[in-house]
Scaffold this motif. Structure first.
Motif, PDB file in Angstrom:
ATOM      1  N   GLU A 210       0.830  -1.201   0.000  1.00 26.99           N
ATOM      2  CA  GLU A 210       0.000   0.000   0.000  1.00 26.99           C
ATOM      3  C   GLU A 210       0.863   1.249   0.000  1.00 26.99           C
ATOM      4  O   GLU A 210       1.992   1.250   0.496  1.00 26.99           O
ATOM      5  CB  GLU A 210      -0.938   0.000   1.205  1.00 26.99           C
ATOM      6  CG  GLU A 210      -0.227  -0.018   2.548  1.00 26.99           C
ATOM      7  CD  GLU A 210      -1.162  -0.254   3.716  1.00 26.99           C
ATOM      8  OE1 GLU A 210      -2.191  -0.937   3.532  1.00 26.99           O
ATOM      9  OE2 GLU A 210      -0.862   0.246   4.822  1.00 26.99           O
ATOM     10  N   GLN A 212       1.100   5.277   1.086  1.00 25.42           N
ATOM     11  CA  GLN A 212       0.587   6.364   1.920  1.00 25.42           C
ATOM     12  C   GLN A 212       0.602   7.657   1.117  1.00 25.42           C
ATOM     13  O   GLN A 212       1.634   8.044   0.578  1.00 25.42           O
ATOM     14  CB  GLN A 212       1.454   6.532   3.168  1.00 25.42           C
ATOM     15  CG  GLN A 212       1.087   7.709   4.054  1.00 25.42           C
ATOM     16  CD  GLN A 212      -0.204   7.481   4.802  1.00 25.42           C
ATOM     17  OE1 GLN A 212      -0.313   6.546   5.583  1.00 25.42           O
ATOM     18  NE2 GLN A 212      -1.203   8.332   4.558  1.00 25.42           N
ATOM     19  N   HIS A 223       3.221  11.260  -2.145  1.00 26.19           N
ATOM     20  CA  HIS A 223       3.170   9.939  -1.516  1.00 26.19           C
ATOM     21  C   HIS A 223       4.345   9.802  -0.559  1.00 26.19           C
ATOM     22  O   HIS A 223       5.419  10.358  -0.796  1.00 26.19           O
ATOM     23  CB  HIS A 223       3.171   8.821  -2.563  1.00 26.19           C
ATOM     24  CG  HIS A 223       4.463   8.640  -3.290  1.00 26.19           C
ATOM     25  ND1 HIS A 223       5.512   7.899  -2.781  1.00 26.19           N
ATOM     26  CD2 HIS A 223       4.880   9.080  -4.501  1.00 26.19           C
ATOM     27  CE1 HIS A 223       6.510   7.896  -3.638  1.00 26.19           C
ATOM     28  NE2 HIS A 223       6.157   8.615  -4.697  1.00 26.19           N
ATOM     29  N   THR A 273      -4.703   5.993   2.041  1.00 25.08           N
ATOM     30  CA  THR A 273      -3.859   4.869   1.654  1.00 25.08           C
ATOM     31  C   THR A 273      -4.473   4.170   0.445  1.00 25.08           C
ATOM     32  O   THR A 273      -5.645   3.801   0.470  1.00 25.08           O
ATOM     33  CB  THR A 273      -3.725   3.852   2.799  1.00 25.08           C
ATOM     34  OG1 THR A 273      -3.248   4.523   3.967  1.00 25.08           O
ATOM     35  CG2 THR A 273      -2.745   2.761   2.439  1.00 25.08           C
ATOM     36  N   GLU A 275      -4.304   0.878  -1.746  1.00 27.85           N
ATOM     37  CA  GLU A 275      -3.821  -0.481  -1.554  1.00 27.85           C
ATOM     38  C   GLU A 275      -3.782  -1.227  -2.893  1.00 27.85           C
ATOM     39  O   GLU A 275      -4.716  -1.143  -3.696  1.00 27.85           O
ATOM     40  CB  GLU A 275      -4.704  -1.221  -0.548  1.00 27.85           C
ATOM     41  CG  GLU A 275      -4.819  -0.468   0.774  1.00 27.85           C
ATOM     42  CD  GLU A 275      -5.275  -1.356   1.917  1.00 27.85           C
ATOM     43  OE1 GLU A 275      -5.438  -2.577   1.711  1.00 27.85           O
ATOM     44  OE2 GLU A 275      -5.461  -0.820   3.020  1.00 27.85           O
ATOM     45  N   GLN A 294      -4.205   4.848   8.582  1.00 30.84           N
ATOM     46  CA  GLN A 294      -4.181   3.398   8.726  1.00 30.84           C
ATOM     47  C   GLN A 294      -3.601   2.964  10.079  1.00 30.84           C
ATOM     48  O   GLN A 294      -2.784   3.681  10.671  1.00 30.84           O
ATOM     49  CB  GLN A 294      -3.319   2.773   7.628  1.00 30.84           C
ATOM     50  CG  GLN A 294      -3.934   2.854   6.240  1.00 30.84           C
ATOM     51  CD  GLN A 294      -4.942   1.756   6.004  1.00 30.84           C
ATOM     52  OE1 GLN A 294      -6.104   1.883   6.403  1.00 30.84           O
ATOM     53  NE2 GLN A 294      -4.542   0.697   5.368  1.00 30.84           N
ATOM     54  N   HIS A 297       0.242   3.091  10.190  1.00 34.33           N
ATOM     55  CA  HIS A 297       0.950   4.324   9.836  1.00 34.33           C
ATOM     56  C   HIS A 297       2.266   4.534  10.588  1.00 34.33           C
ATOM     57  O   HIS A 297       3.153   5.227  10.078  1.00 34.33           O
ATOM     58  CB  HIS A 297       0.030   5.539  10.035  1.00 34.33           C
ATOM     59  CG  HIS A 297      -0.145   5.960  11.455  1.00 34.33           C
ATOM     60  ND1 HIS A 297      -1.122   5.434  12.271  1.00 34.33           N
ATOM     61  CD2 HIS A 297       0.541   6.840  12.221  1.00 34.33           C
ATOM     62  CE1 HIS A 297      -1.027   5.987  13.462  1.00 34.33           C
ATOM     63  NE2 HIS A 297      -0.043   6.842  13.462  1.00 34.33           N
TER      64      HIS A 297
END
Length: 667
Positions: A210, A212, A223, A273, A275, A294, A297
């Protein structure tokens, strides 16, 4: 910046948000249910408001009560945490309607990604690759089964409003489909209030990776690299790491850019997030977007040196992103292990109860513990079973794994079944150590992760007896201090006898193993004899069950905690459970499947599968319980007949309650 925020959540994430808010000088308001009146997040917040009874629908999911708490306390913004209402567009709208700030994306973005089926359609439109599947509105069981046949087994049934592995089942053959579908729909309806599902091809051996992302109100998006969340049980993550092992700069850039495209396509703001499933050829497929912070994190925070909750607060207050993409970099490697109240040897069955003893490793630059509980707190059957998140960091993955093993060895939990030993085996597993990762790792490495029970080592038997003898001496000294004659020889526990040394025998059992340990008293300690071998031992007890022992000149440290009549021994990073045996009592007759089957946990009956009066085979499903947001199936312990169910669908049952009357077939 806000002066006061309300945290519409509980447990670990509420405590996590409070920590950052306090550092930033922001006052916090907690909300709580009747079951959480003494919870840690309530104690940490500047003020707290009671929402209602324990049931989430009457407390943490009650939008009107949370809005009322905002008005009552003067909170300017609401942080939803994760779970509960964090991805509920109606909640975000309700917050905004009161002139408050929702610390998250706009409701339109939540709704765009809240339905997994609609999200897949949208991502296909903007050019992201998705796995083959069906994500339409038609939900008739036979139609969905036909779609599974068209896609080809194995398939994954997934709740469109789901998350956290709930409402999700892998189906490997046609005969399993309808039962799995019914289970998914029940679980999805209970957890998310929406039973609709989608069907997608179940990729063989993929990794779950995933990205962030963060976006601000000025239209900027970055990101913060990737996390590998492949290690899962029951489709729920249990061990995460960042960065993903083996990730090339080119693939990282491509996945990061795809995540940014996904965020910009829905006008995203805040933390999110995206995925993906990553196949063995290196191709990535969009799976879903979580429009919230999440659980995992912290591993991103550890490798970037950033506080993601602070970023959330600043963006929600209207500030631009603190950094641009070129200023972001990765340093080192981080792992997160989810320590949960559950029994890995019983299919990860959730557990509840009081934390009689709870000791975590000391926090440092390398070790972090995010938790919502303390020793003495209750793990409630009403919510999820997480005790804490254990996060470690080091310069390399190999060193981070070593740090994690060391930290797990120092994590000690007594009072509820837990997965600490399992996590230690997982990190030590050769496949994990070599980064041979995929979402089926736990099943693939079953023999290593679930070894046959073995007898405790000789040192553990010596330690449990030594602790018992030292406690006897401590109790005697305490009695002497409160006695009118504290110097009476009757208070002594030194084994003195006329013309001879005292000897006695203590008997302990661990699992199926039982040992009689002969005890002789010496000048500086004891001589213990196990299986014909004598060892001179001495030691000192400390607070919290700590034990400093000398075993024939070898010094070792351990912990021995007594709870519910059992002795929990923590030694060399392993945990052992002993029971003291009174040799004067007759041995028990043992358990039997005859008569009834009891509830392994408190919960609610959601389905009666078998019919009373009809024969069932061993292993046949009889009844389904739902607790801690998960379903658990009660199966037949042998071939037999159900005489009657003691509870109906919807009934609440206590731990140990007799669920049904069962008669074993003798023929």
């Amino acid at each position: 910046m806000f002066e006061r925020i309300l945290i519409a959540n509980r447990g670990e994430i509420a405590c996590r948000v409070i920590r950052t808010a306090r550092r930033m000088g922001i006052r916090t308001v907690a909300v709580y249910s009747a079951a959480d009146a003494e919870a840690r997040h309530v104690r940490l917040a500047d003020e707290a408001v009671l929402l209602g009874p324990a049931a989430p629908g009457e407390s943490y999911l009650a939008i009107d009560r949370i809005i009322a708490a905002c008005r009552q306390t003067g909170a300017q913004a609401v942080h939803p945490g994760y779970g509960f209402l964090s991805e509920n567009g109606d909640f975000a709208d309700a917050v905004a309607a009161q002139g408050l700030v929702f610390i998250g994306p706009p409701a339109s973005a939540i709704r765009a990604m809240g339905s997994k089926s609609e999200a897949r359609k949208l991502m296909e439109e903007v050019g992201l690759p998705v796995t083959p599947g069906y994500h339409g509105d038609e939900q008739a069981p036979d139609f969905l089964k036909a779609q599974a046949e068209r896609i080809g087994y194995p398939v994954l049934i997934k709740a469109i409003a789901g998350g956290g592995g709930r409402g999700m089942r892998a189906v490997h053959q046609s005969s399993e489909f309808l039962a799995a579908l019914a289970s998914c729909k029940r679980e999805a309806a209970a957890s998310f209030g929406n039973e609709q599902v989608l069907i997608e091809k179940y990729l063989q051996g993929p990794r779950h990776v995933e990205i962030q992302i963060f976006s601000d109100r000025q239209g900027h998006c970055v990101h913060l690299f990737e996390r590998d969340c492949s290690v899962q049980r029951r489709h729920q993550k249990i061990l995460e790491e960042a960065p993903a092992p083996g990730m090339t700069p080119q693939r990282r850039g491509a996945m990061g850019q795809a995540a940014i495209v996904a965020a910009q396509a829905i006008g995203y703001v805040g933390a999110g997030t995206v995925e993906f499933l990553l196949d063995r050829e290196g191709n990535f497929h969009f799976m879903e977007m979580n429009t919230r912070l999440q659980v995992e994190h912290p591993v991103t925070e550890m490798i970037t040196g950033l506080d993601l909750v602070e970023w959330q607060l600043r963006i929600a207050a209207g500030e631009p992103l603190p950094l641009v993409q070129e200023q972001l970099s990765i340093h080192g490697h981080a792992l997160e292990a989810r320590i949960c109240a559950e029994d890995p040897d019983q299919g990860f069955l959730p557990a509840s109860g009081r934390l009689v003893h709870l000791a975590a490793p000391e926090e440092s630059l390398h070790v972090r513990v995010d938790t919502g509980v303390e020793e003495g707190d209750e793990i409630s059957p009403h919510y999820d079973s997480m005790i804490a998140k254990l996060i470690v960091w080091d310069e390399t993955r190999e060193r981070a794994c070593a740090r994690m093993l060391q930290a797990l060895a120092r994590y000690r939990v007594v009072g509820v079944a837990n997965n600490v030993d399992f996590l230690s085996r997982l990190v030590a597993c050769p496949a994990f150590a070599q980064a041979d990762l995929d979402t089926g790792l736990v099943e693939r490495e079953h023999d290593f992760l679930f070894p046959a029970a073995t007898e405790p080592p000789a040192e553990a038997w010596l330690v449990v007896v030594l602790a018992e003898l030292l406690r006897e001496q401590e109790t005697a000294l305490d009695g002497a201090r409160s006695d009118t004659d504290p110097h009476s020889p009757w208070h002594l526990r030194d084994g003195w006898r006329i013309n001879s040394a005292a000897r006695r025998t203590l008997v302990f059992r661990a699992g199926e193993a039982e040992r009689s340990i002969a005890v002789a008293y010496g000048e500086r300690g004891f001589v213990l004899e196990v299986d014909g071998r004598a060892t001179a031992v001495s030691g000192t007890l400390g607070p919290g069950g700590q034990l400093w022992a000398d075993l024939a000149g070898r010094r070792i440290n351990g912990t021995v905690v007594i709870a519910a009549g059992k002795r929990h021994v923590f030694l060399h990073g392993r945990a052992f459970v002993f029971a003291a045996v009174d040799p004067l009592l007759p041995a028990g007759s043992g358990g039997s499947a005859e008569g009834g089957l009891s509830a392994p946990m408190p919960g609610r009956v959601v389905a009666l599968i078998a019919q009373p009066g009809k024969r069932v085979e061993q292993g046949a499903p009889l009844l389904i319980l739902e607790a801690m947001k998960m379903e658990h199936t009660i199966i037949a312990p042998a071939a037999g007949t159900i005489k009657r169910f003691r509870y109906g669908v919807g009934d609440q049952v206590e731990d140990g309650a007799e669920l049904l009357e069962f008669e074993v077939n003798r023929g």
